[in-house]
Write an enzyme that holds these catalytic residues in place. Structure first.
Site, PDB file in Angstrom:
ATOM      1  N   LYS A   1       0.800  -1.227   0.000  1.00 48.96           N
ATOM      2  CA  LYS A   1       0.000   0.000   0.000  1.00 48.96           C
ATOM      3  C   LYS A   1       0.837   1.283   0.000  1.00 48.96           C
ATOM      4  O   LYS A   1       0.438   2.283  -0.578  1.00 48.96           O
ATOM      5  CB  LYS A   1      -0.952   0.015   1.199  1.00 48.96           C
ATOM      6  N   ARG A   2       1.980   1.230   0.630  1.00 46.17           N
ATOM      7  CA  ARG A   2       2.751   2.464   0.683  1.00 46.17           C
ATOM      8  C   ARG A   2       3.368   2.829  -0.673  1.00 46.17           C
ATOM      9  O   ARG A   2       3.967   3.882  -0.827  1.00 46.17           O
ATOM     10  CB  ARG A   2       3.822   2.407   1.781  1.00 46.17           C
TER      11      ARG A   2
END
Length: 484
Positions: free
Chosen positions: A254-255
């Site tokens: 996600k990052r």
RNA sequence: GGCCCUAUCGUCUAGUGGUUAGGACACAUGGUUUUCAUCCAUGCAACCGGAGUUCGAUUCUCCGUAGGGCUACCA
């Protein structure tokens, strides 16, 4: 007949890496005429959510990956949702056998005990191996503990094999020393099977012949292989795919920004483009072709051309490919794809046109679009509003010669009964000739005066679509404005 | 720390015991285009390091190094 499966766990939205695994299984099925099975691995009760399962279906649908067997589709090897298989006692049945044959045993160790062992191992720089305290419990002790409400798990006893060879379809044989592998949990204290256990039972009972999954599963494979042997089932052929990494080369997460498949759908990527792009992440054809339709991909795909090294997910190239796909769309198809991404302001502009003109308008700007929502930056040229037009025109300065060109154009263009592109183009040509063939001296002022913009799609296209009424309104305004 | 996997342009990749190491994205330049974009052409740019095998290694072997994965009662 070969059988492959895609077995996601619904603990989050469908991830781009997971989708790639699904795609390769799907491509394998198409290429080698295998059955493609969708299995939902929802044994993690705490993290699994029905909406995530829905998100998986949505993503598969969008990508056009259709299972032959699965929870929704059914099939002879069902149920295809692990929680339902638990209810059916499928895992328990096999577990009883293992217990009976003394290949598995009850463990009553607490988290505290286990954590202590783990810390100890770490302290001594040794790999963690369970002490097997509970393996040596007497039958009486076990009975007594089982009758109490003391928490228990069932563990698999790893055989004392020095060398276990895992054959892999993508890389060379991999050699594991089983003495370095700890006994692991088959049945969790909540009564559910662990991943390593359920995956084996399911792959075995569902007759899976080829397991195609990410490289992060390589270290699980010896455990699973041992289980296959203990249960007396024939193991599948494993194929471990390279991982997809983020720009910083760490596991895609996600990052790294957008990782959910729906993110890409919402950003205006075409599923065909993503499909093509993902296929090329870890696989390559024998020639240098890069753009493939689904059918040719299905026939060209082959397992022996899967690469071994991890791949960075390069959005820039995906974007380029998306543009290629957009440009290859027929006018009507493009309009259909683009429409959901048009904002309200531009929607209002398009509302003043007929359906068939809207299709033409959208098609006229296709070269400027890499992502579907990009369309919004190019529709202003087709705004028929007089107010908005006159305000924009007033912001420009026109020289006398420019005014003359515009007026000339306005006069000649109305000689045509119909505003087809050919007719407009013809008028343009005449004016260009009159101006010593200097196109810039003609096109630029006409665009500024008639559209009120300095840039945009082909002016001939715009004028023909704007139509006679709008143009005459503008022409009469310009006539007065220029002489004022 | 342990175990495992991997290693070609910035990125995705092709390829070979002897090649000008090929293609694509990105980038740069030029061209086409009324503008932007598209399109076309050209350019820039890579075999991780060290040994060994060999007449010859980017390619085979070993050792490093780097990156990644796993090391759960998550999957």
């Amino acid at each position: 007949m070969k059988r492959v499966r895609f077995a996601p766990s619904p603990t989050g939205n469908l991830h781009i890496g997971t989708l790639r695994t699904a795609l390769f299984n799907w491509l394998f099925a198409k290429r080698y005429n295998a059955t493609y099975i969708l299995r939902i691995e929802d044994t993690d009760k705490a993290r699994s959510k029905p909406e995530y399962e829905g998100n998986i279906y949505e993503g598969m649908d969008w990508m056009g990956i259709i299972e032959d067997e699965g929870p929704k589709k059914g099939g002879k090897f069902g149920p295809y949702r692990q929680t339902e298989r638990i209810v059916d006692g499928i895992y328990q049945k096999q577990l009883d056998r293992l217990l009976e044959e003394k290949k598995a045993y009850y463990c009553f160790c607490t988290d505290h005990d286990l954590d202590g062992e783990r810390e100890d191992a770490k302290h001594k720089n040794r790999p963690y191996i369970y002490s097997r305290k509970c393996l040596h419990l007497s039958a009486e002790e076990i009975d007594e503990k089982l009758k109490s409400d003391i928490s228990r798990t069932v563990k698999f006893e790893i055989p004392d094999t020095k060398s276990l060879i895992v054959s892999d379809g993508v890389r060379d044989d991999i050699d594991f020393d089983c003495r370095l592998i700890s006994d692991f949990v088959l049945l969790k204290s909540d009564g559910n099977p662990s991943y390593n256990y359920s995956v084996v039972v399911d792959d075995a009972l569902m007759g899976i012949t080829d397991v195609i999954r990410g490289e992060d599963h390589i270290s699980n494979t010896p455990r699973q292989l041992l289980l296959f042997k203990a249960l007396g089932f024939t193991p599948p052929q494993y194929h471990h795919l390279p991982m997809i990494l983020g720009q910083d080369k760490s596991k895609l997460s996600k990052r790294h920004g957008a990782t959910a498949v729906t993110d890409y759908e919402n950003q205006g990527y075409l599923s065909d483009a993503l499909y093509n792009f993902l296929a090329l992440l870890g696989w390559s054809p024998t020639d240098t072709t890069e753009i493939f339709d689904r059918t040719s991909l299905s026939t060209l795909f082959s397992m022996d051309r899967i690469s071994k090294s991890n791949a960075v997910f390069d959005v820039t190239k995906l974007k380029w490919m998306n543009g290629q796909y957009i440009r290859s769309l027929e006018p009507a198809a493009l309009a259909e794809k683009v429409k959901p991404f048009i904002d309200d302001i531009n929607l209002a502009i398009l509302d003043t046109y007929t359906e068939s003109d809207v299709v033409k308008i959208i098609y006229s700007v296709r070269d400027n679009i890499a992502l579907l929502p990009d369309i919004n930056g190019y529709l202003e040229s087709f705004n028929t509003s007089f107010i908005s037009f006159s305000e924009k025109v007033k912001s420009f300065q026109f020289s006398d010669s420019e005014k003359q060109v515009v007026l000339d154009f306005c006069c000649s263009v109305f000689e045509h009964s119909e505003f087809t592109s050919e007719n407009i183009s013809e008028t343009m040509d005449v004016i260009v000739t009159k101006n010593d063939g200097k196109k810039g001296k003609v096109f630029k002022p006409i665009r500024k005066a008639l559209i009120g913009l300095e840039r945009g799609p082909n002016i001939v296209e715009i004028v023909s679509l704007l139509g006679k009424d709008v143009l005459s309104e503008r022409a009469s305004f310009l006539g007065k404005y220029f002489s004022a």
